[in-house]
Design an enzyme around this catalytic site. Sequence first.
Site, PDB file in Angstrom:
ATOM      1  CD  GLU A 198       9.633   1.702  10.568  1.00  0.00           C
ATOM      2  OE1 GLU A 198       9.517   2.692   9.834  1.00  0.00           O
ATOM      3  OE2 GLU A 198       9.535   0.528  10.142  1.00  0.00           O
TER       4      GLU A 198
ATOM      5  CG  LEU B  54       8.226   2.528   4.892  1.00  0.00           C
ATOM      6  CD1 LEU B  54       8.016   1.282   4.030  1.00  0.00           C
ATOM      7  CD2 LEU B  54       6.886   3.194   5.163  1.00  0.00           C
TER       8      LEU B  54
ATOM      9  CE  LYS C 273       3.177   3.189   3.250  1.00  0.00           C
ATOM     10  NZ  LYS C 273       3.235   3.183   4.703  1.00  0.00           N
TER      11      LYS C 273
ATOM     12  CE1 TYR D 228       1.079  -0.319   4.423  1.00  0.00           C
ATOM     13  CE2 TYR D 228       0.042   1.850   4.410  1.00  0.00           C
ATOM     14  CZ  TYR D 228       0.846   0.908   5.032  1.00  0.00           C
ATOM     15  OH  TYR D 228       1.418   1.193   6.236  1.00  0.00           O
TER      16      TYR D 228
END
Length: 285
Positions: free
Chosen positions: A182, A207, A149, A33
């Site tokens: 993250e 990411l 992702k 996505y």
Amino acid sequence: MSRIAYVNGRYLPLASASINIEDRGFQFSDGVYEVCEVRAGQLIDERRHMARLEYSLSELRIAMPMAPASLSIVLHEVARRNRVRWGIVYLQITRGVSHRDHAFPPAGTAPTVVVTARNLDAAAADRMATEGVAVISVPENRWERVDIKSVSLLPNVLAKQAAREQGAREAWFIDKQGYVTEGSSSNAWIVTRNGTVVTRQFDHGILRGITRTVVLDIIAAEGLKVDVRAFTLEEAHAAREAFITSASQIVLPVVKINGRAVGDGTPGPVAMALRRDFHNHAETS
Ligand code: PDD
């Protein structure tokens, strides 16, 4: 006004938009996505989001379902049909529909493409930035390819829920060595006591946030000190500032980590300046 979704070639009211129950996105989280900010009706950093999409698809060996130019038209059209001025466009592509079998479906199975868009409350987002947000830490428990992702987000969902239940906005994943990787849906940053901005290097463990890339560009353009390396939770506690970045939140100051104030407990000047300057450096289309 009813919201409109794009599903495999058709624009449909959200209530009647659906996908097959044998879609591999539904059955295996076998899809990817992108979330792109919409600002004044325009897409922010579409080019970079599309480049990352192609990277995610190719790492998972899912075919790009349509020409990039056609996909761009769909993204803009969904934003337009939903009258999105300030918000997001969401794009999901899965490996398509096939009888349930873990291995890939037959060659030529068409990927599923879904696009939705919605307005966000820009004033509420600005208020949140002015106040700053709290984060908690959770153990890193994701797979080793979070640079892709993928819609497979269960650890992120549980981490975000843990944050919400503790009155925090975000959860930071901490790896076995004690380093922050993250957030559950954002990249993590600190500003050290000597004014150096620090964010983890890009590898398979985070990411490569598009917002992160643009913020690194701003830092370079403004001549700020920067160190692209992993930082520990202890360093974050001792930092002068902390903040998170993502397409939907831009730059959001962090004022509390695990209940302890960061710096003086108010949004820091570096984070606020990066938030202010962001759209002078981002691309619009
Ligand atoms: N999240 N890290 C993770 C795990 C993310 O899910 C995101 C984005 C980011 C920041 O990437 P970018 O700057 O390109 O948005 C980092 C999106 C917004 C989401 O899942 O809603």
